[in-house]
Design a protein around this motif. Structure first.
Motif, PDB file in Angstrom:
ATOM      1  N   GLN A   1       0.816  -1.211   0.000  1.00 55.76           N
ATOM      2  CA  GLN A   1       0.000   0.000   0.000  1.00 55.76           C
ATOM      3  C   GLN A   1       0.853   1.266   0.000  1.00 55.76           C
ATOM      4  O   GLN A   1       0.429   2.307  -0.501  1.00 55.76           O
ATOM      5  CB  GLN A   1      -0.932  -0.002   1.216  1.00 55.76           C
ATOM      6  CG  GLN A   1      -1.957   1.104   1.229  1.00 55.76           C
ATOM      7  CD  GLN A   1      -3.040   0.889   2.243  1.00 55.76           C
ATOM      8  OE1 GLN A   1      -4.204   0.725   1.899  1.00 55.76           O
ATOM      9  NE2 GLN A   1      -2.679   0.864   3.505  1.00 55.76           N
TER      10      GLN A   1
ATOM     11  N   VAL B   1     -15.225   1.053   2.323  1.00 53.73           N
ATOM     12  CA  VAL B   1     -14.687   0.331   1.171  1.00 53.73           C
ATOM     13  C   VAL B   1     -15.779   0.006   0.158  1.00 53.73           C
ATOM     14  O   VAL B   1     -15.541   0.023  -1.053  1.00 53.73           O
ATOM     15  CB  VAL B   1     -13.972  -0.958   1.639  1.00 53.73           C
ATOM     16  CG1 VAL B   1     -13.628  -1.851   0.454  1.00 53.73           C
ATOM     17  CG2 VAL B   1     -12.707  -0.610   2.417  1.00 53.73           C
TER      18      VAL B   1
ATOM     19  N   ILE C   1     -10.823   3.182  -4.129  1.00 51.52           N
ATOM     20  CA  ILE C   1     -10.418   1.816  -3.821  1.00 51.52           C
ATOM     21  C   ILE C   1      -9.921   1.209  -5.132  1.00 51.52           C
ATOM     22  O   ILE C   1     -10.681   1.099  -6.097  1.00 51.52           O
ATOM     23  CB  ILE C   1     -11.568   0.976  -3.234  1.00 51.52           C
ATOM     24  CG1 ILE C   1     -12.060   1.582  -1.918  1.00 51.52           C
ATOM     25  CG2 ILE C   1     -11.116  -0.465  -3.027  1.00 51.52           C
ATOM     26  CD1 ILE C   1     -11.012   1.602  -0.803  1.00 51.52           C
TER      27      ILE C   1
ATOM     28  N   LYS D   1      -7.374  -1.788  -7.227  1.00 52.44           N
ATOM     29  CA  LYS D   1      -6.866  -3.151  -7.150  1.00 52.44           C
ATOM     30  C   LYS D   1      -5.402  -3.165  -7.546  1.00 52.44           C
ATOM     31  O   LYS D   1      -5.033  -2.750  -8.649  1.00 52.44           O
ATOM     32  CB  LYS D   1      -7.681  -4.070  -8.063  1.00 52.44           C
ATOM     33  CG  LYS D   1      -9.139  -4.228  -7.636  1.00 52.44           C
ATOM     34  CD  LYS D   1      -9.895  -5.140  -8.593  1.00 52.44           C
ATOM     35  CE  LYS D   1     -11.344  -5.321  -8.143  1.00 52.44           C
ATOM     36  NZ  LYS D   1     -12.104  -6.188  -9.083  1.00 52.44           N
TER      37      LYS D   1
ATOM     38  N   ARG E   1      -7.598  -5.034  -2.903  1.00 52.55           N
ATOM     39  CA  ARG E   1      -8.151  -3.683  -2.857  1.00 52.55           C
ATOM     40  C   ARG E   1      -7.476  -2.874  -1.745  1.00 52.55           C
ATOM     41  O   ARG E   1      -7.329  -3.352  -0.628  1.00 52.55           O
ATOM     42  CB  ARG E   1      -9.667  -3.718  -2.640  1.00 52.55           C
ATOM     43  CG  ARG E   1     -10.438  -4.306  -3.818  1.00 52.55           C
ATOM     44  CD  ARG E   1     -11.929  -4.133  -3.671  1.00 52.55           C
ATOM     45  NE  ARG E   1     -12.449  -4.893  -2.537  1.00 52.55           N
ATOM     46  CZ  ARG E   1     -13.683  -4.777  -2.061  1.00 52.55           C
ATOM     47  NH1 ARG E   1     -14.534  -3.919  -2.612  1.00 52.55           N
ATOM     48  NH2 ARG E   1     -14.085  -5.510  -1.047  1.00 52.55           N
TER      49      ARG E   1
ATOM     50  N   PHE F   1      -6.442   1.636  -0.634  1.00 49.92           N
ATOM     51  CA  PHE F   1      -6.832   3.005  -0.963  1.00 49.92           C
ATOM     52  C   PHE F   1      -6.070   3.495  -2.185  1.00 49.92           C
ATOM     53  O   PHE F   1      -4.935   3.133  -2.442  1.00 49.92           O
ATOM     54  CB  PHE F   1      -6.674   3.955   0.224  1.00 49.92           C
ATOM     55  CG  PHE F   1      -5.275   4.133   0.758  1.00 49.92           C
ATOM     56  CD1 PHE F   1      -4.295   4.772   0.009  1.00 49.92           C
ATOM     57  CD2 PHE F   1      -4.956   3.696   2.022  1.00 49.92           C
ATOM     58  CE1 PHE F   1      -3.016   4.962   0.503  1.00 49.92           C
ATOM     59  CE2 PHE F   1      -3.674   3.878   2.537  1.00 49.92           C
ATOM     60  CZ  PHE F   1      -2.705   4.508   1.769  1.00 49.92           C
TER      61      PHE F   1
END
Length: 413
Positions: free
Chosen positions: A78, A341, A352, A354, A363, A365
């Motif tokens: 992330q 979400v 959101i 992928k 998924r 942010f």
């Protein structure tokens, strides 16, 4: 931008508004990786630099996704998506020389070591600027590069504690509570991204790079809203207020049938609309609560306004109240992460996305910066340690495969 044409010609460019900008990211965990991730999402070519024997330990943070090559951290992804990955031992002489070579072809270097660490390695800004006078050197630390506390170790909680935010959060007559996320790390990264882009803009005009000095404590201090001026003008020290505002009412959390909502209809206009909306328009003219100033009084708010709102809201669900309020008054469901979400509006905003993690799409942010002509792309995976050694070292440092292999054998990369 230093040697942008050469970098672009080497095929080391992203796509987006920062296409052609090359970033060396020698940070770890969040305060730093988040900054460079934002630059990567916006099209910069970000090269994540890790020690060959001690990679970013955020790779060990849950949650994990199991793939053919073992578990991979979704947490790490992330904050490190869209980056190339190389390994480099900056303690070795060969590694130091190699970093200097990379700096000559880079526009930005981001580090989050304790101040003085890079200087001890012989790789501080004054050394690196000789290799590249246009270099933007972004340094994120707990207390910044100057001041009596600059050498102290720090984490996110350090910033929350020393920046004043921790002392303000929680409920009255109870011990303060830390903000429920790493707001010090995140805020420092956001300011670092802003400062880096400002310095890059200056370098484009003047040809001169500079240091971008970001402190977690400084960043957190700016998040304390009106606490500083309340103290400097009246001597009032901010303390925990729970879900209340220091002077605006009604403005906070209220229970409903299946949870809680935020209601902020404190102005006379919104209060009148709300009274009409719930079938009691006469309350807008009640002489005890008919003006904003009267409703601001804490005793009046607790005795009259709060019970009215709780009576109205108690028979509706969060979704029903949002539907009822619509575009008329500020009322929002207090949503769980699961609800956020799955929120259709969040989906419409592409917040959101992928991203590949261990061969699976996860998924997470997305990018909150929305540009109409040159949108970002937050969809590429995070690298494995040293995954792009051959690619980066051949194109930015001009090394042959044999030279890359030799450097790996001696532990320099």
């Amino acid at each position: 931008m230093s040697d942008v044409k050469s970098a672009a010609a080497s095929g080391i460019t992203g796509s987006g508004p920062l296409k052609g900008v090359t970033v060396l990211d020698i940070t770890r965990v969040v305060a730093g990786p988040f900054c460079s991730m934002l630059l990567a999402d916006l099209g910069a070519t970000v090269i994540k630099v890790e020690h060959p024997d001690d990679p970013d330990y955020a790779r060990t943070f849950p949650p994990f996704v199991n793939g053919d090559d073992g578990d991979f951290s979704a947490f790490f992804t992330q904050f490190n998506r869209n980056k190339l990955g190389i390994t480099l031992n900056m303690k070795s002489e060969e590694g130091k020389a190699l970093l200097k070579t990379l700096v000559r072809r880079a526009d930005i270097l981001v580090e989050n070591f304790r101040p003085g660490t890079m200087e001890k390695l012989g790789l501080g800004y004054e050394v690196l600027r000789k290799e590249n006078p246009r270099l933007i050197y972004t340094a994120i630390s707990g207390f910044g590069r100057t001041g009596p506390n600059s050498s102290r170790p720090a984490y996110d909680n350090t910033g929350q504690a020393t920046g004043g935010l921790w002392s303000m959060n929680g409920y009255p007559d109870m011990p303060p509570v830390r903000v429920g996320t790493i707001i010090g790390d995140l805020a420092a990264s956001l300011y670092a991204a802003i400062g880096t882009l400002a310095a890059l803009r200056e370098a484009e005009h003047s040809g001169r790079g500079q240091v971008v000095d970001i402190s977690q404590q400084d960043a957190v201090l700016t998040l304390t809203e009106n606490a500083v001026v309340r103290y400097t003008t009246s001597g009032e020290v901010a303390s925990p207020l729970g879900n209340d505002h220091p002077f605006v009412r009604p403005y906070g959390q209220f229970p409903c049938k299946d949870g809680f909502v935020f209601f902020g209809g404190y102005t006379d206009k919104f209060w009148r609309i709300t009274c009409e909306m719930f079938g009691e328009p006469e309350l807008a003219d009640d002489p005890e609560i008919d003006t904003m100033e009267k409703r601001f009084d804490a005793r009046v708010a607790d005795r009259r306004v709060k019970p009215i709102l709780e009576r109205w809201f108690s028979v509706y669900t969060k979704a029903e109240l949002e539907e009822l309020a619509g575009d008329r008054v500020p009322l929002s469901a207090i949503k769980t992460i699961a609800e956020v979400v799955e929120d259709p509006h969040i989906a419409a905003r592409e917040m959101i996305v992928k991203v590949p993690v261990a061969g699976k799409l996860v998924r997470m942010f997305g990018l909150p910066v929305k540009l109409s002509n040159t949108p970002g792309n937050p969809s590429e995976k995070a690298p494995n340690p040293g995954e792009h050694n051959s690619f980066v070292y051949s194109r930015l440092a001009g090394l042959t495969p044999q030279e890359v292999e030799k450097l790996s054998e001696i532990g320099a990369i």
